[in-house]
Design a protein around this motif. Structure first.
Motif, PDB file in Angstrom:
ATOM      1  N   UNK A   1      11.939  13.331  -3.586  1.00 31.63           N
ATOM      2  CA  UNK A   1      11.855  13.012  -5.006  1.00 31.63           C
ATOM      3  C   UNK A   1      11.416  14.244  -5.803  1.00 31.63           C
ATOM      4  N   UNK A   2      12.289  14.859  -6.587  1.00 35.71           N
ATOM      5  CA  UNK A   2      11.923  16.088  -7.318  1.00 35.71           C
ATOM      6  C   UNK A   2      10.840  15.853  -8.371  1.00 35.71           C
ATOM      7  N   UNK A   3      10.833  14.666  -9.005  1.00 35.56           N
ATOM      8  CA  UNK A   3       9.819  14.400 -10.028  1.00 35.56           C
ATOM      9  C   UNK A   3       8.414  14.430  -9.438  1.00 35.56           C
ATOM     10  N   UNK A   4       8.276  13.869  -8.236  1.00 42.16           N
ATOM     11  CA  UNK A   4       6.959  13.847  -7.599  1.00 42.16           C
ATOM     12  C   UNK A   4       6.506  15.270  -7.271  1.00 42.16           C
ATOM     13  N   UNK A   5       7.432  16.118  -6.811  1.00 45.74           N
ATOM     14  CA  UNK A   5       7.056  17.512  -6.535  1.00 45.74           C
ATOM     15  C   UNK A   5       6.645  18.231  -7.820  1.00 45.74           C
ATOM     16  N   UNK A   6       7.361  17.968  -8.903  1.00 44.65           N
ATOM     17  CA  UNK A   6       7.006  18.597 -10.177  1.00 44.65           C
ATOM     18  C   UNK A   6       5.604  18.152 -10.620  1.00 44.65           C
ATOM     19  N   UNK A   7       5.326  16.871 -10.482  1.00 40.96           N
ATOM     20  CA  UNK A   7       4.032  16.356 -10.933  1.00 40.96           C
ATOM     21  C   UNK A   7       2.878  16.815 -10.047  1.00 40.96           C
ATOM     22  N   UNK A   8       3.108  16.874  -8.738  1.00 44.23           N
ATOM     23  CA  UNK A   8       2.027  17.365  -7.881  1.00 44.23           C
ATOM     24  C   UNK A   8       1.820  18.860  -8.115  1.00 44.23           C
ATOM     25  N   UNK A   9       2.897  19.554  -8.486  1.00 48.81           N
ATOM     26  CA  UNK A   9       2.753  20.963  -8.855  1.00 48.81           C
ATOM     27  C   UNK A   9       1.842  21.129 -10.060  1.00 48.81           C
ATOM     28  N   UNK A  10       1.982  20.240 -11.054  1.00 40.85           N
ATOM     29  CA  UNK A  10       1.111  20.292 -12.228  1.00 40.85           C
ATOM     30  C   UNK A  10      -0.339  19.999 -11.842  1.00 40.85           C
ATOM     31  N   UNK A  11      -0.531  19.084 -10.888  1.00 37.99           N
ATOM     32  CA  UNK A  11      -1.893  18.780 -10.438  1.00 37.99           C
ATOM     33  C   UNK A  11      -2.504  19.985  -9.735  1.00 37.99           C
ATOM     34  N   UNK A  12      -1.725  20.635  -8.876  1.00 34.06           N
ATOM     35  CA  UNK A  12      -2.231  21.836  -8.210  1.00 34.06           C
ATOM     36  C   UNK A  12      -2.551  22.933  -9.237  1.00 34.06           C
TER      37      UNK A  12
ATOM     38  N   UNK B   1      -2.842  10.782  -4.589  1.00 34.42           N
ATOM     39  CA  UNK B   1      -1.859   9.703  -4.765  1.00 34.42           C
ATOM     40  C   UNK B   1      -0.424  10.222  -4.619  1.00 34.42           C
ATOM     41  N   UNK B   2      -0.136  11.370  -5.245  1.00 31.02           N
ATOM     42  CA  UNK B   2       1.254  11.849  -5.203  1.00 31.02           C
ATOM     43  C   UNK B   2       1.607  12.323  -3.792  1.00 31.02           C
ATOM     44  N   UNK B   3       0.646  12.891  -3.066  1.00 30.20           N
ATOM     45  CA  UNK B   3       0.898  13.267  -1.665  1.00 30.20           C
ATOM     46  C   UNK B   3       1.277  12.039  -0.837  1.00 30.20           C
ATOM     47  N   UNK B   4       0.564  10.933  -1.057  1.00 27.75           N
ATOM     48  CA  UNK B   4       0.891   9.699  -0.336  1.00 27.75           C
ATOM     49  C   UNK B   4       2.264   9.183  -0.740  1.00 27.75           C
ATOM     50  N   UNK B   5       2.630   9.367  -2.021  1.00 27.14           N
ATOM     51  CA  UNK B   5       3.968   8.961  -2.454  1.00 27.14           C
ATOM     52  C   UNK B   5       5.031   9.810  -1.769  1.00 27.14           C
ATOM     53  N   UNK B   6       4.795  11.130  -1.685  1.00 28.25           N
ATOM     54  CA  UNK B   6       5.786  12.017  -1.058  1.00 28.25           C
ATOM     55  C   UNK B   6       5.890  11.770   0.438  1.00 28.25           C
ATOM     56  N   UNK B   7       4.827  11.253   1.044  1.00 30.29           N
ATOM     57  CA  UNK B   7       4.926  10.887   2.460  1.00 30.29           C
ATOM     58  C   UNK B   7       5.914   9.750   2.651  1.00 30.29           C
ATOM     59  N   UNK B   8       6.055   8.933   1.609  1.00 32.01           N
ATOM     60  CA  UNK B   8       7.017   7.820   1.655  1.00 32.01           C
ATOM     61  C   UNK B   8       8.419   8.284   1.304  1.00 32.01           C
ATOM     62  N   UNK B   9       8.537   9.224   0.336  1.00 27.89           N
ATOM     63  CA  UNK B   9       9.852   9.703  -0.104  1.00 27.89           C
ATOM     64  C   UNK B   9       9.740  11.189  -0.388  1.00 27.89           C
ATOM     65  N   UNK B  10      10.083  12.022   0.579  1.00 29.46           N
ATOM     66  CA  UNK B  10       9.943  13.473   0.453  1.00 29.46           C
ATOM     67  C   UNK B  10      11.092  14.115  -0.297  1.00 29.46           C
TER      68      UNK B  10
ATOM     69  N   UNK C   1       0.797  -1.240   0.000  1.00 29.88           N
ATOM     70  CA  UNK C   1       0.000   0.000   0.000  1.00 29.88           C
ATOM     71  C   UNK C   1       0.821   1.278   0.000  1.00 29.88           C
ATOM     72  N   UNK C   2       2.094   1.243   0.346  1.00 27.28           N
ATOM     73  CA  UNK C   2       2.894   2.478   0.395  1.00 27.28           C
ATOM     74  C   UNK C   2       3.995   2.451  -0.662  1.00 27.28           C
ATOM     75  N   UNK C   3       3.802   1.647  -1.695  1.00 23.75           N
ATOM     76  CA  UNK C   3       4.814   1.594  -2.753  1.00 23.75           C
ATOM     77  C   UNK C   3       4.904   2.953  -3.453  1.00 23.75           C
ATOM     78  N   UNK C   4       6.071   3.555  -3.396  1.00 19.89           N
ATOM     79  CA  UNK C   4       6.246   4.918  -3.925  1.00 19.89           C
ATOM     80  C   UNK C   4       5.935   4.980  -5.414  1.00 19.89           C
ATOM     81  N   UNK C   5       6.511   4.068  -6.194  1.00 22.99           N
ATOM     82  CA  UNK C   5       6.341   4.138  -7.643  1.00 22.99           C
ATOM     83  C   UNK C   5       4.880   3.975  -8.048  1.00 22.99           C
ATOM     84  N   UNK C   6       4.178   3.038  -7.429  1.00 23.99           N
ATOM     85  CA  UNK C   6       2.779   2.815  -7.782  1.00 23.99           C
ATOM     86  C   UNK C   6       1.929   4.035  -7.429  1.00 23.99           C
ATOM     87  N   UNK C   7       2.158   4.606  -6.228  1.00 24.10           N
ATOM     88  CA  UNK C   7       1.400   5.789  -5.829  1.00 24.10           C
ATOM     89  C   UNK C   7       1.697   6.970  -6.750  1.00 24.10           C
ATOM     90  N   UNK C   8       2.975   7.203  -6.987  1.00 26.21           N
ATOM     91  CA  UNK C   8       3.381   8.344  -7.812  1.00 26.21           C
ATOM     92  C   UNK C   8       2.839   8.210  -9.234  1.00 26.21           C
TER      93      UNK C   8
END
Length: 707
Positions: free
Chosen positions: A76-87, A65-74, A40-47
């Motif tokens: 990761x620049x790609x995840x921040x970029x992608x959640x930025x696009x979602x926002x 989903x990306x917030x849950x991924x970043x909770x696992x690995x804070x 349930x906390x797999x970073x790649x699957x969540x991201x």
């Protein structure tokens, strides 16, 4: 019998990625969810599930989903970029900006994040910061086409068209079938009214991406501008088949109901009824769920050609204006644009002039220049907002006569904020109906008193416009019923018009196929000013005068003057006359050459139903006799007012038959023509630099803006 070996989580992620990269998002998401059922906390699957949700236009899910991924690995620049696009998709720009900044902090050479941060700044109208981000992205990766396009977009908005074209072409060098670059390159040419140059880029854009709905919309606008009404409607319909919620496509389809009616055999009444019905449907379509998107469509097309119907358009314009203001009111509330509450002191009236025509152009010459050069600064303090990119020596005059002057490419929000920052007591829109940004701003409440004038000589229909500045000599009895605004009749011609004082110029008329041995009638109107029901007057004048030639002008849109030429050919042929003997179409002339033509001609024939003002004043300046017909509405009475002001009421017809009689009399009776010329030369100074309308307007402003 063998049993299939279970796959690992890593292998499952690999399978999902293959689906994802191939665009099979549903299959990819199914595998990502299978992974999460195990881990349930797999970073790649969540991201990656978040990325897929974003690509499927489910930004709220993407954030989860990306917030849950970043909770696992804070980290990761790609995840921040992608959640930025979602926002950013959710229009939560502060969180989007913070996410992109975090991505850059973790990875300073992350050029995609720099580019995306620039997009946030551009959405916030922080243009300088956006430019810096795009340029930083290109410093890191000069071969990044998206950043070239975004930089081009900012340059285009600023009116720096050549530099914008360079950026789009650079993007296309890197990615030849980049549909957005092709579309935006078309937009640059369209902004410069180079429609035939714009069209191929839209065609290439939809060929590169057949699902690109906005390119179909833009193609529709250009086709409509080129007179290809059926093809334009097909483009808008194609856009809606791809994106049924596209407000610009819906708007375009509605306004394509109203085209150049005079060029088509269908009666005006049918067009007007069809337009009213379509307008009602569009208004209903913008329900509560779509109001927020409506502002982007307002002004993209306007009912410009309604003014060329000799009908009372108050009902249609009122229907249209109410819809525009309803949509723009929602936009104003969302963006918290607040005008000044009202006049607070007894100093000069703070008047804002808002126009895209602050340069040597007909609206400037007829209306705005007189305001700028004649207002008493002790009574009226001017702020000028030049919405257009064009500038010349006349722009400099405007700037020198204003306490505040703003020009250049800006967004709607920037213009509204800039106007409100000056806290105007009143706003004057010299024309509403020709420019999209002017219409959007006029549909807002940005000052306690808002006025329009006759740069586009028709009621605006906008509930936000309180007064319409006209002339006591332009308006017929009962004219108040033709306006949604309160009509203000200023003295005389209602304007202080300066003589242009154009010096003589060489003009070889014979080289233009003009027959200088016969009587020359100048017919200077644009093709859409000539209605079919008036074509017969040229035949009747030709019969009466015999040896004469009508000089028309080739319009920038070849299809329009070709339609007019075909109509005239038919009416002359039906009368047994040879069109080529009597009619010549010459190229549009620059002002010195046009003045020389006016000095060389015998008679100026004003357009019937929609009179000329600037051209009639120029004819007077050149001493050329004018024939005009007093119309039912202000827009058909400019020439009549000018002649009556000169004391030449006998040259004003009240019917087409009288129009023909006056034209023939001026030609066949040399004494009459000579007397008219003498009157013009002796009396014309009364028309120019008239201070009375300006003083009356100052008095009106003082009365309308009492503290």
């Amino acid at each position: 019998m063998t049993t299939a070996q279970p796959i690992t989580v890593s292998q499952a992620i690999g399978i999902a990625l293959e689906h994802h990269r191939a665009g099979r998002l549903t299959e990819a998401e199914n595998v990502y969810r299978q992974v999460l059922a195990v881990d349930p906390v797999n970073f790649d699957a969540l991201h990656l599930l978040g990325v897929s949700a974003l690509q499927s236009r489910r930004p709220t899910e993407a954030v989860d989903y990306i917030s849950r991924a970043l909770a696992r690995d804070a980290g990761n620049p790609n995840a921040y970029n992608n959640i930025g696009e979602a926002y950013r998709s959710l229009e939560d720009l502060p969180r989007a900006r913070a996410a992109f900044e975090k991505a850059i902090a973790l990875k300073p050479d992350y050029f995609e994040a720099h580019n995306n941060l620039g997009n946030v700044y551009q959405s916030q109208d922080r243009i300088d910061e956006a430019l810096a981000c795009y340029r930083r992205a290109l410093e890191i990766n000069p071969d990044y086409p998206e950043a070239h396009v975004n930089l081009g977009n900012v340059l285009q908005e600023r009116g720096e068209w050549a530099d914008a074209i360079d950026r789009y072409e650079r993007a296309l060098d890197l990615r030849p079938e980049f549909a957005i670059a092709l579309n935006n390159l078309g937009n640059v040419y369209r902004a410069q009214r180079k429609l035939e140059e714009a069209l191929p880029y839209y065609e290439q854009a939809v060929a590169a991406d057949p699902r690109y709905s906005q390119a179909y919309v833009n193609q529709g606008h250009v086709l409509l501008g080129l007179g290809a009404r059926d093809a334009a409607r097909a483009s808008f319909e194609q856009a809606l088949s791809i994106d049924p919620e596209n407000p610009e496509a819906r708007w375009g389809l509605t306004f394509s109901e109203l085209s150049l009616v005079h060029a088509i055999d269908q009666p005006q009444a049918e067009f007007r009824a069809a337009f009213s019905s379509a307008l009602g449907e569009l208004d209903r379509w913008f329900d509560d769920t779509r109001l927020d998107e409506g502002a982007q469509a307002v002004g993209t097309l306007q009912p410009f050609y309604l003014a060329y119907h000799e009908e009372n358009n108050r009902g249609l314009y009122g229907q249209y204006g109410a819809m525009c203001c309803r949509l723009m009111s929602r936009w104003q509330s969302r963006h918290n644009i607040r005008p000044a509450a009202g006049r607070r002191n007894a100093g000069p009236i703070r008047l804002a002039i808002v126009s895209a025509q602050i340069y040597d152009q007909s609206v400037w010459n007829a209306i705005i220049k007189g305001w700028c050069t004649n207002f008493d600064p002790q009574r009226v303090q001017l702020s000028i907002f030049h919405l257009g990119a064009a500038q010349d020596q006349e722009t400099s005059i405007a700037q020198s006569r204003s306490s505040h002057f703003t020009q250049g490419g800006r967004s709607l929000q920037q213009w509204a904020q800039a106007i409100c920052a000056q806290q105007p007591d009143a706003i004057a829109y010299p024309e509403i109906g020709m420019d999209p940004m002017t219409l959007r701003l006029a549909s807002l409440r940005l000052a306690p008193v808002q006025m329009a004038s006759w740069g586009h000589p028709e009621t605006t229909g906008l509930p936000t416009i309180d007064h319409y500045l006209s002339s006591e000599m332009f308006e017929p009895d009962g004219a108040d019923d033709y306006y949604t605004e309160r009509l203000v009749r200023l003295p005389n011609l209602g304007t202080s018009y300066p003589a242009l004082n154009v010096p003589p110029s060489d003009l070889d008329l014979e080289q233009l196929d003009v027959d200088t041995s016969v009587t020359l009638f100048v017919c200077p109107g644009a093709p859409f000013k000539y209605l079919p029901q008036h074509d017969h007057v040229f035949v009747e004048i030709a019969r009466r005068v015999s040896e004469c030639q009508f000089i028309f002008f080739k319009y920038v849109r070849e299809d329009l003057h070709r339609q007019l030429s075909n109509r005239l050919e038919a009416v002359f042929e039906n009368a047994g006359l040879d069109l080529d003997r009597f009619v010549v179409f010459i190229p549009w002339l620059k002002r010195p050459a046009f003045y020389q033509l006016l000095r060389s001609a015998d008679v100026y024939l004003d357009t019937i139903g929609f009179s000329g003002f600037n051209t009639a004043m120029q004819a007077v300046e050149c001493g050329l006799p004018i024939v005009t017909c007093r119309g039912r509405f202000m827009r058909g009475r400019f020439g009549a007012a000018i002649l009556e002001r000169l004391g030449l009421a006998e040259s004003v017809a009240t019917s087409t038959a009288a129009y023909v009689d006056i034209a023939a009399q001026l030609v066949l009776n040399s004494g009459t023509r000579r007397s008219v010329r003498q009157t013009i030369e002796q009396c014309r100074e009364i028309l120019f630099d008239d201070a009375a309308p300006i003083r009356a307007l100052e008095d009106f402003l003082a009365k309308a803006n009492k503290p």
